[in-house]
Scaffold this active site. Structure first.
Site, PDB file in Angstrom:
ATOM      1  N   HIS A 218      -5.954  -0.294   5.741  1.00 43.87           N
ATOM      2  CA  HIS A 218      -5.508   1.045   5.339  1.00 43.87           C
ATOM      3  C   HIS A 218      -6.676   1.969   5.647  1.00 43.87           C
ATOM      4  O   HIS A 218      -7.678   1.946   4.962  1.00 43.87           O
ATOM      5  CB  HIS A 218      -5.186   1.029   3.830  1.00 43.87           C
ATOM      6  CG  HIS A 218      -4.753   2.362   3.296  1.00 43.87           C
ATOM      7  ND1 HIS A 218      -3.910   2.473   2.218  1.00 43.87           N
ATOM      8  CD2 HIS A 218      -5.049   3.632   3.663  1.00 43.87           C
ATOM      9  CE1 HIS A 218      -3.690   3.753   1.955  1.00 43.87           C
ATOM     10  NE2 HIS A 218      -4.385   4.477   2.810  1.00 43.87           N
TER      11      HIS A 218
ATOM     12  N   THR B  61       0.838  -1.192   0.000  1.00 45.35           N
ATOM     13  CA  THR B  61       0.000   0.000   0.000  1.00 45.35           C
ATOM     14  C   THR B  61       0.878   1.248   0.000  1.00 45.35           C
ATOM     15  O   THR B  61       2.072   1.175   0.275  1.00 45.35           O
ATOM     16  CB  THR B  61      -0.985   0.016   1.189  1.00 45.35           C
ATOM     17  OG1 THR B  61      -2.036   0.936   0.909  1.00 45.35           O
ATOM     18  CG2 THR B  61      -0.303   0.422   2.490  1.00 45.35           C
TER      19      THR B  61
ATOM     20  N   CYS C 216      -2.826   8.424   6.282  1.00 42.91           N
ATOM     21  CA  CYS C 216      -3.509   7.190   6.659  1.00 42.91           C
ATOM     22  C   CYS C 216      -2.573   6.275   7.433  1.00 42.91           C
ATOM     23  O   CYS C 216      -1.362   6.454   7.421  1.00 42.91           O
ATOM     24  CB  CYS C 216      -3.981   6.430   5.420  1.00 42.91           C
ATOM     25  SG  CYS C 216      -5.469   7.104   4.680  1.00 42.91           S
TER      26      CYS C 216
END
Lengths: 231, 120
Positions: free
Chosen positions: A99, A77, A82
């Protein structure tokens, strides 16, 4: 020269059509097509690809998504403010990544973040993992945009995930959080190995927009979160 | 003061549920999984059971089935509060004897509304 004297080629060196299975380094056959064909639950990451750098079958977790596996795959990712929690159970050889981003101006209960955490832990438990033997590595929470720092989104996210994991008694064995960098995270769910690369500030705005677009609140809506059935 | 048995294997979720219920004036007893809940139900009367589905030892559906066999829990409202949202799971919940099925994440106000509706 007569055609019969031409050397005979027993088999083509590589498949002539591009539709055949991809071969990774070491002769392993890529399972990307197979992974793509499997049915996926709402919120489960579904962007599969063969990673050239690692020579691994890989899946990209987009904002709001999660992915859990007991296979030797790479879960990847890219993070701004985040958080990605990478959790695994080395005994059960099952792990996963989420996430999430806490939506702003919410009631402060952290339910979207905790929903993302619960989805991840639940799916792992269903695959045989046990809370008692889980370990976590956390990444993200960066203040990636100038002026974004005043809102402390990354800080709030980081504090939230540390509090959550401490309440769940899941030890955080490593972390790369806060600071100002976007991050690329690669996680191997079976072994718990994680690699993080701090990225340059090329287009932080684009990353922020992408993170906003797919937050866990939207995911909750798409999975019928909050629905009530009385029998 | 109605007494609620809140069952979830996640300490964070137990904390959030207890906070919501206590804030509305309910008394709450927490259980860490279905087995723990079933043992607590042997010695105490509850006005409502609010349970997660996926838990170690005994899951929410298993707990519901066992409670429905118990004379004290024939008519007690049992609400499932879970991330599971498939129709198949909901049907299984209904067959097991659950009163209702709530999909996480929950809105505290909505949860209290439903509890008020089903509690005797």
């Amino acid at each position: 020269m007569k055609t019969s004297e031409l050397p005979v080629r027993a088999a083509p060196l590589r498949p002539l059509t591009s539709g055949g299975p991809k071969v990774l380094a070491g002769g392993r056959i890529s399972r990307v097509d197979e992974l793509r064909a499997q049915p996926r639950k709402p919120g489960e990451a579904s962007f599969f690809y063969a990673d050239h750098h690692f020579q691994y079958d890989a899946v990209k977790v987009l904002p709001g998504e999660y992915f859990v596996s007991g296979d030797d795959v790479l879960i990847m990712t890219v993070l701004g403010s985040c958080i990605a929690a990478c959790v695994w159970d080395g005994k059960a050889r099952v792990g996963g990544m989420n996430h999430f981003m806490l939506p702003e101006g919410e009631d402060g209960s952290g339910r979207y973040g905790s929903y993302a955490m619960e989805l991840l832990l639940n799916e792992m438990i269903k695959m045989g993992a046990r809370r008692e033997t889980m370990q976590a590595k956390i990444f993200g929470g960066g203040a990636v945009m100038a002026g974004f720092t005043t809102m402390n989104v990354g800080e709030r996210n980081t504090k939230f995930v540390l509090d959550y994991l401490s309440t769940e008694r899941i030890p955080v064995v490593s972390q790369d959080v806060l600071d100002i960098h976007p991050r690329k995270v690669c996680f191997f769910p079976v072994t718990g190995k994680a690699l993080v690369k701090r990225l340059a500030h090329a287009h932080p705005e684009a990353l922020v927009v992408e993170e906003r677009k797919g937050n866990a609140a939207a995911l909750a809506k798409s999975t019928a979160g909050g629905s009530v059935d009385l029998f | 003061m109605p007494l609620i048995l809140a069952v979830d294997d996640s300490p964070s979720m137990r904390k959030m549920v207890s906070f919501t219920l206590a804030g509305a004036g309910y008394q709450v007893v927490e259980a860490v999984d279905g087995q723990d809940a079933y043992e607590k139900a042997q010695t105490q009367h509850f006005d409502l059971v609010l349970t997660d589905q996926n838990m170690p030892r005994l899951d929410g559906l298993g707990l519901t089935r066992k409670l429905r066999e118990h004379p004290n829990f024939k008519t007690t409202p049992i609400l499932m509060l879970t991330t599971e949202s498939s129709d198949l799971m909901k049907q299984a919940g209904r067959a097991a004897g659950a009163t209702g099925w709530l999909v996480k994440p929950f809105d505290p106000a909505r949860l209290l509304e439903v509890i008020k509706k089903v509690i005797k």
